[in-house]
Structures are given as structure tokens and as C-alpha cells.
Enzyme design. Structure first.
Site, short mmCIF file in Angstrom:
data_model
loop_
_atom_site.label_atom_id
_atom_site.label_comp_id
_atom_site.label_asym_id
_atom_site.label_seq_id
_atom_site.Cartn_x
_atom_site.Cartn_y
_atom_site.Cartn_z
N HIS A 20 -29.92 -18.11 86.03
CA HIS A 20 -29.57 -18.14 84.61
C HIS A 20 -28.37 -19.06 84.38
CE1 HIS A 20 -31.93 -14.38 83.51
NE2 HIS A 20 -32.17 -15.21 82.52
N GLU B 64 -30.15 -15.25 90.46
CA GLU B 64 -30.62 -13.87 90.37
C GLU B 64 -31.03 -13.35 91.75
OE1 GLU B 64 -30.36 -12.04 87.82
OE2 GLU B 64 -29.92 -13.53 86.27
N CYS C 83 -37.73 -14.39 81.39
CA CYS C 83 -37.05 -14.89 82.58
C CYS C 83 -37.37 -14.02 83.80
CB CYS C 83 -35.54 -14.95 82.36
SG CYS C 83 -35.01 -16.24 81.22
#
Length: 214
Positions: free
Chosen positions: A165, A78, A141
Site C-alpha cells: 500500500h 502487506e 486491495c
């Protein structure tokens, strides 16, 4: 070098969470770095309390948080976490914040301080799908990634942190037609080489295209 890797417990009706199953299988040393894992509850705020306690205990140089993103086809480091909780479903203790800032004194967003493009390239070299993700969502998350980087900003300036992820495991998609899955051994290998890249690249990253047009 010491690296802390986190994995969430199951949520949303799932009996397993590939993030937790994968981090349990990581070796204790990767590319010369000492690696420790910790289970994180899929609960707003409690997740970051557990993370901070483990950071204080272990004093890692880097934190890599791992989370399940059902439906994604590859491993996705991310780029950014936003200062907003907006839960589509309740967390594991029934909390469902809507349009709620995570930290009043925090930035609107924090960018990963891990070498996300080097991580993607390392994973791809193993023959596994990977791409930079530009949204970590608005559930736990994103919350944990934001909190980890908030801790870097406010308390642990010499630590690096970020989030990746991962897809469903294959057994999770048996009754989910047209939904991507990945074997646990491939997920573990992808995380391992991502950690290798974290060790190798430290405070720099590869200058490669990782953006999107929309």
C-alpha cells in the site's frame, strides 16, 4: 528475472489513483530485472481475472501489486491477505460483498511470499517512511493480494507475490486537513527500491522486528 507490477484505477470518488500513476513511471529494468506494469480495475473478481491473464501472458517470476491506502503515512508492504470480502463502499461496478469468502477452496489466509522486511529497510534507506502492515483491509486491495497468492498456491508455484500500500499523492490531500500525503516521485522511488529488494532477497528475508503489540 521478470517482475509484474500492478496498479489500480481510481475509485471511491477520487480522480486519480497514485498506484496507477506510480507504476506508469517505473523504469523497464530495475536491478537487472525486467519490469512490466498493468492497470487493474478496482472491481472484485474482475481484478483477479485481469491479473491472471497478464501472468499467463508475461510469465513473471514475481508479482508486486500496488494500492492506495488513503491516510497511511508511508509505504507499507502487506504481510497477509485474508479470505474475506467485506466492502465498506461499492467497487467501480457497484459490487459490495459483505462477509463473503473470496475462494471456497482457498486457505483462510495467505502470507506474502515477497521479502517484506527487506523492502521496508530499502525504502527507509531512501529517507522515506515505511513499515510492515499486518492488515490489507477487506476491499479490493486485500481481494487482489489474496487472489494473487491463491494463484501461486494453485497454479504458479514457482512465482512469488505480494502487495504494498502507498499513501495519497499530495494533490489528493489539498482539501483533506490532517491527512498524510507523499509526492509522486517519492512514491515511485519507494516502489523502485522495494523491487530492488525483491530481486536481491529472492526466497529469503531480513530477520527484523516488524510486528505490533495490538
Amino acid at each position: 528475472m521478470k517482475i509484474l507490477v500492478t496498479g489500480f484505477n481510481p475509485f471511491g470518488g477520487e480522480k486519480i489513483n497514485p498506484a496507477l500513476e506510480a507504476v506508469k513511471l517505473l523504469p523497464s529494468e530495475i536491478n537487472g530485472a525486467e519490469v512490466r506494469w498493468v492497470e487493474i480495475p478496482t472491481v472484485f473478481y474482475k481484478s483477479s481475472e485481469v491479473l491472471e491473464a497478464e501472468i499467463l501472458r508475461y510469465q513473471p517470476d514475481a508479482v508486486l501489486c500496488i494500492g492506495q491506502a488513503g491516510g497511511r503515512t508511508g509505504l507499507t508492504p502487506e504481510r497477509v491477505a485474508i479470505n474475506q470480502d467485506d466492502a465498506r463502499i461499492p467497487d467501480n461496478e457497484g459490487n459490495q460483498p459483505i462477509d463473503t469468502p473470496i475462494r471456497i477452496d482457498g486457505a483462510s489466509a495467505y502470507f506474502s511470499s515477497l521479502p517484506i522486511k527487506a523492502m521496508v529497510q530499502a525504502i527507509k534507506k531512501q529517507g522515506l517512511p515505511a513499515v510492515v502492515s499486518n492488515s490489507a483491509g477487506t476491499f479490493v486491495c486485500n481481494h487482489l493480494m489474496y487472489q494473487a497468492l491463491y494463484l501461486v498456491d494453485k497454479k504458479f508455484p514457482n512465482m512469488r507475490a505480494g502487495f504494498m500500500h502507498i499513501p495519497y499523492m499530495m494533490e489528493q490531500v489539498v482539501n483533506k486537513p490532517n491527512t498524510a500525503g507523499m509526492s509522486l516521485c517519492d512514491i515511485v522511488r519507494g516502489i523502485e527500491v522495494a523491487i530492488e529488494a525483491i530481486v536481491d532477497y529472492k526466497d529469503k528475508d531480513l530477520q527484523l522486528v516488524g510486528g505490533e503489540t495490538h
